[in-house]
Design an enzyme around this catalytic site. Sequence first.
Site, PDB file in Angstrom:
ATOM      1  N   GLY A  71      42.320 -47.145  30.701  1.00  0.00           N
ATOM      2  CA  GLY A  71      42.176 -46.631  29.343  1.00  0.00           C
ATOM      3  C   GLY A  71      41.967 -45.140  29.333  1.00  0.00           C
ATOM      4  N   ASN A  72      41.498 -44.623  28.231  1.00  0.00           N
ATOM      5  CA  ASN A  72      41.198 -43.192  28.142  1.00  0.00           C
ATOM      6  C   ASN A  72      40.004 -42.974  27.219  1.00  0.00           C
ATOM      7  OD1 ASN A  72      42.230 -42.834  25.352  1.00  0.00           O
ATOM      8  ND2 ASN A  72      44.186 -43.357  26.334  1.00  0.00           N
TER       9      ASN A  72
END
Length: 447
Positions: free
Chosen positions: A226-227
């Site tokens: 993810g981020n």
Amino acid sequence: MTESAGRLKDRRIALGITGSIAAYKAVELMRLFQNEGADVRVLMTTAAVEFIGTLTLETLSHHPVDSDVLSLQGDGRIGHIAAAHDVEAIVVAPATAHWLGAMANGLAGDTITAACLATSVPVVVAPAMDGGMYAHAATQANVARLREFGYRIVEPESGVLASGMVGLGRLAGLHRIVDATVAALSGAPVGGQPTPMPTRTDMADLHVVVTAGGTAEPIDPVRFVGNRSTGKMGLAVAKNALDRGAAVTLIMGNVSVEPPAGANVVRAETAAEMQAALRALTPPAGPRFDVLVMAAAVADFRPRSPSATKLGRSAGLTLEMDATPDLLAETSERVRASLPAGSRRPILVGFAAETGTFERVVAKLESKGVDLLVANDVTESGSGFGTDTDRVTIYSTDMPLEELPLLPKYEVAELLLDRVLIRLENAAAKSDVPAVAGVPQPAEIGR
Ligand code: CTP
């Protein structure tokens, strides 16, 4: 849906259907209730019977439909009184402006209002109508009155309406109505704020699509790549567009804040799901929006072969990753390729998260085919992921770049949509064709 199956097992529900075009969705709603285990009996107004008839509902519910306030049951009991006493919840979906007015004033001219007056069980109401009708002070006063009765209102969503115009008035997603009924039967407090009405109208009749939040690309059923995006900027844009009267579709990845009430929320956890949602809005017949603001932090890489089962820790892990497609560039190409001759092209806006330098931004503006690109330096304090403020520079195809000061994200959204409106107005001045999303689209009617 397996995790939610049976939430209404053996619960007896009356489904009240009134005479809105959205009545056609009531059959599907009844099936969803039945899938949850409920026993559903149907009450209808005469206008609803004109729209969709009774046979399908009688066949699928295994009960006669009661559409006559004067009717007696086979056992001699008065139909609406029997319904009021035999069920554990009444769900009115769709509820028309007329029905809301009748109910708010206790006028028992149809079998549904009569049953609601006679009952003490929870009542769930899902309005559906034209955006102007829903916004009218009379309708809002009637909805407020129903809240005072303790009725649970499932607010309508914004989107394309039966008229072909866009606005806030489309029947809520059916799963939201089922969830509200489950909550009502579990005794959960009614809570929830009414959807705020727009405070301005400079984006009325525009359909704005906003992507927000980060995507999560699965490694296995438990882990993902993810981020750091929290979705705050995209949600601020969605809120600002709603406040200005736009219909907003929010394509939402992982976010850490609540989406604004009134947006039509489409969940898209992965880049692939976001791609599918964007493609659905840019069919070969032409784009179905006036503005796209691509604020999502789409993952740039995804694991090549996600595992179907949880990976053990002991063997360590080396991930092979593929680049994701550039969704914005792809959407921009589809918009241009599908635009009907003479139509006004939607305004396309991208964001660029940079670190230290903006030297790549002009190239991104071109490669992504957008009108505006909002760049920020995510390493700067007070700007970027998770903050409530942002310092952005707006690049455009037709104006010198604009450096804005550090501002709350909602203010950034306001200034950004001001610039979008200028471009839409310039485009309209050059052409006398209506906005793309203003063209009636029969496939969308009442959705
Ligand atoms: N974007 C997209 N699809 C991707 C990656 C990004 O549509 N796979 C969009 C973002 O939503 C944003 C814009 O493209 O509006 C710019 O994103 P950014 O991460 O700055 O650029 P990238 O294209 O990912 O380029 P790089 O990673 O090299 O900076």
